[in-house]
Scaffold this motif. Sequence first.
Motif, PDB file in Angstrom:
ATOM      1  N   PHE A 192     -21.031  28.067  31.542  1.00  0.00           N
ATOM      2  CA  PHE A 192     -19.421  28.421  32.206  1.00  0.00           C
ATOM      3  C   PHE A 192     -19.412  26.970  33.514  1.00  0.00           C
ATOM      4  O   PHE A 192     -20.239  28.355  34.246  1.00  0.00           O
ATOM      5  N   ASP A 193     -18.430  26.566  32.574  1.00  0.00           N
ATOM      6  CA  ASP A 193     -18.130  25.129  33.715  1.00  0.00           C
ATOM      7  C   ASP A 193     -17.212  26.237  34.381  1.00  0.00           C
ATOM      8  O   ASP A 193     -16.657  26.632  33.896  1.00  0.00           O
ATOM      9  N   THR A 194     -17.038  25.944  35.731  1.00  0.00           N
ATOM     10  CA  THR A 194     -16.521  26.895  36.790  1.00  0.00           C
ATOM     11  C   THR A 194     -15.821  25.552  37.412  1.00  0.00           C
ATOM     12  O   THR A 194     -15.288  26.122  38.589  1.00  0.00           O
ATOM     13  N   ASN A 195     -15.411  24.200  36.745  1.00  0.00           N
ATOM     14  CA  ASN A 195     -15.258  23.452  37.876  1.00  0.00           C
ATOM     15  C   ASN A 195     -13.963  24.006  37.953  1.00  0.00           C
ATOM     16  O   ASN A 195     -12.511  23.547  39.361  1.00  0.00           O
ATOM     17  N   ALA A 196     -12.664  24.173  36.953  1.00  0.00           N
ATOM     18  CA  ALA A 196     -11.523  24.518  37.126  1.00  0.00           C
ATOM     19  C   ALA A 196     -11.050  25.826  37.743  1.00  0.00           C
ATOM     20  O   ALA A 196     -10.077  25.585  39.340  1.00  0.00           O
ATOM     21  N   ILE A 197     -12.290  26.650  38.064  1.00  0.00           N
ATOM     22  CA  ILE A 197     -11.711  27.476  39.030  1.00  0.00           C
ATOM     23  C   ILE A 197     -12.051  26.922  39.867  1.00  0.00           C
ATOM     24  O   ILE A 197     -10.962  27.943  41.301  1.00  0.00           O
ATOM     25  N   GLU A 198     -13.182  26.834  40.360  1.00  0.00           N
ATOM     26  CA  GLU A 198     -12.784  25.970  41.987  1.00  0.00           C
ATOM     27  C   GLU A 198     -11.665  25.362  42.221  1.00  0.00           C
ATOM     28  O   GLU A 198     -11.042  25.368  43.760  1.00  0.00           O
ATOM     29  N   LYS A 199     -11.379  24.196  41.438  1.00  0.00           N
ATOM     30  CA  LYS A 199      -9.953  23.580  41.453  1.00  0.00           C
ATOM     31  C   LYS A 199      -9.436  24.258  42.046  1.00  0.00           C
ATOM     32  O   LYS A 199      -7.531  24.483  43.132  1.00  0.00           O
ATOM     33  N   MET A 200      -8.935  25.739  40.848  1.00  0.00           N
ATOM     34  CA  MET A 200      -7.785  26.911  41.097  1.00  0.00           C
ATOM     35  C   MET A 200      -7.852  27.207  42.980  1.00  0.00           C
ATOM     36  O   MET A 200      -6.359  27.483  43.279  1.00  0.00           O
ATOM     37  N   LEU A 201      -8.859  27.660  42.729  1.00  0.00           N
ATOM     38  CA  LEU A 201      -9.173  28.342  44.361  1.00  0.00           C
ATOM     39  C   LEU A 201      -9.345  27.187  45.635  1.00  0.00           C
ATOM     40  O   LEU A 201      -8.471  27.300  46.448  1.00  0.00           O
ATOM     41  N   GLU A 202      -8.724  25.869  45.651  1.00  0.00           N
ATOM     42  CA  GLU A 202      -8.230  25.216  46.457  1.00  0.00           C
ATOM     43  C   GLU A 202      -6.795  25.374  46.537  1.00  0.00           C
ATOM     44  O   GLU A 202      -6.396  24.780  47.587  1.00  0.00           O
ATOM     45  N   LYS A 203      -6.555  25.416  45.521  1.00  0.00           N
ATOM     46  CA  LYS A 203      -5.115  24.910  45.392  1.00  0.00           C
ATOM     47  C   LYS A 203      -4.336  26.562  45.642  1.00  0.00           C
ATOM     48  O   LYS A 203      -3.182  27.174  45.396  1.00  0.00           O
ATOM     49  N   ASP A 204      -4.814  27.848  46.205  1.00  0.00           N
ATOM     50  CA  ASP A 204      -4.402  28.738  46.994  1.00  0.00           C
ATOM     51  C   ASP A 204      -4.356  29.919  45.392  1.00  0.00           C
ATOM     52  O   ASP A 204      -2.802  30.641  45.503  1.00  0.00           O
ATOM     53  N   LEU A 205      -5.033  29.302  44.767  1.00  0.00           N
ATOM     54  CA  LEU A 205      -4.311  30.179  43.272  1.00  0.00           C
ATOM     55  C   LEU A 205      -5.397  31.334  42.902  1.00  0.00           C
ATOM     56  O   LEU A 205      -6.643  30.831  43.702  1.00  0.00           O
ATOM     57  N   ILE A 206      -4.429  32.111  41.990  1.00  0.00           N
ATOM     58  CA  ILE A 206      -5.994  33.622  42.447  1.00  0.00           C
ATOM     59  C   ILE A 206      -6.849  33.630  40.464  1.00  0.00           C
ATOM     60  O   ILE A 206      -6.198  33.964  39.703  1.00  0.00           O
ATOM     61  N   PRO A 207      -7.406  33.040  39.806  1.00  0.00           N
ATOM     62  CA  PRO A 207      -8.114  32.747  38.752  1.00  0.00           C
ATOM     63  C   PRO A 207      -8.451  34.774  38.406  1.00  0.00           C
ATOM     64  O   PRO A 207      -9.534  35.926  39.047  1.00  0.00           O
ATOM     65  N   VAL A 208      -8.109  34.646  36.818  1.00  0.00           N
ATOM     66  CA  VAL A 208      -8.563  35.875  36.522  1.00  0.00           C
ATOM     67  C   VAL A 208      -8.770  36.048  35.501  1.00  0.00           C
ATOM     68  O   VAL A 208      -8.781  35.343  34.294  1.00  0.00           O
ATOM     69  N   ILE A 209     -10.442  36.419  35.151  1.00  0.00           N
ATOM     70  CA  ILE A 209     -11.308  36.380  34.128  1.00  0.00           C
ATOM     71  C   ILE A 209     -11.368  37.556  33.412  1.00  0.00           C
ATOM     72  O   ILE A 209     -11.795  38.320  34.584  1.00  0.00           O
ATOM     73  N   HIS A 210     -11.593  37.950  32.414  1.00  0.00           N
ATOM     74  CA  HIS A 210     -12.159  39.032  31.978  1.00  0.00           C
ATOM     75  C   HIS A 210     -13.011  39.246  30.885  1.00  0.00           C
ATOM     76  O   HIS A 210     -14.185  37.598  30.055  1.00  0.00           O
ATOM     77  N   GLY A 211     -13.854  40.218  30.455  1.00  0.00           N
ATOM     78  CA  GLY A 211     -14.863  40.194  29.452  1.00  0.00           C
ATOM     79  C   GLY A 211     -13.668  39.788  28.070  1.00  0.00           C
ATOM     80  O   GLY A 211     -12.992  40.260  28.582  1.00  0.00           O
TER      81      GLY A 211
END
Length: 257
Positions: free
Chosen positions: A123-142
């Motif tokens: 589970f590569d979280t790089n994109a999620i981490e970069k989104m957080l830096e840009k004040d986006l809120i990632p929504v991940i689901h089952g």
Amino acid sequence: MFAILKLGGSILCDKNVPYSINWENLQNIGIEIKEALEYYRKEEINLKLIIVHGGGSFGHPVAKKYLKNGKFVDMGKGYWEIQKAMRKFNNIVIDELQNFEIPVVSIQPSSFITFDKDLNLRFDTNAIEKMLEKDLIPVIHGDIVIDERENNFKIFSGDHALPHLSKKLNPDLSLHASDVDGVWDTKFKVIEKIDSSNINKVLESLKPSNKEDVTGGMHLKVMECYNLGVKTIIFNGSKKRNIYNALLKNVKGTSIN
Ligand code: IP8
């Protein structure tokens, strides 16, 4: 402040009615997340947030159709049907939160997450981490994902996502919003704290919460967090103000240490 919040499918849907949305809960959750973001903004604190949601009455009934004796069958069709059910559900959640001007963006696990041969998540979280830096809120689901063992497919539960992301990204708050007040003991009293002193007893008494669920209910929630050493609180997310209070570190439930 960095928080990861899992919204159980049971608070967003009526689990007994396929493809149902609990609009009242979803709207309240939108209002309370928005208010929490505003509270922190006024305090000049940046609230970084990841939202996780479960399968609810979208993912579970469809996944169940393709499970025979614990194995997935006919997955040429099943993979995209389960993915499609979750896509629909996630779209609804995302659209509703965006109606409150909450900057949520969708992350689709079936497109890039797998379980490897040892059942570890890839589970590569790089994109999620970069989104957080840009004040986006990632929504991940089952979702449904590839399982590299011979079984071939596995449900990736929100109850895998929350502990995995918490272990890797180390949030200040890891929150499990469920439809009950916490983990019950055998007399239906909420257990305030689960730690090494009572974990075995608690796990023994827990069973999957609902027969429509293809994942592990409360047992999976507790076990995944405890095994990964993730501190979390399991609380009732369908009670008004609890999501807001939880994001402000002020909610009652069962804490896992
Ligand atoms: O409700 C299950 O996610 P969970 C996802 O978080 C599917 O366990 C597709 C049933």
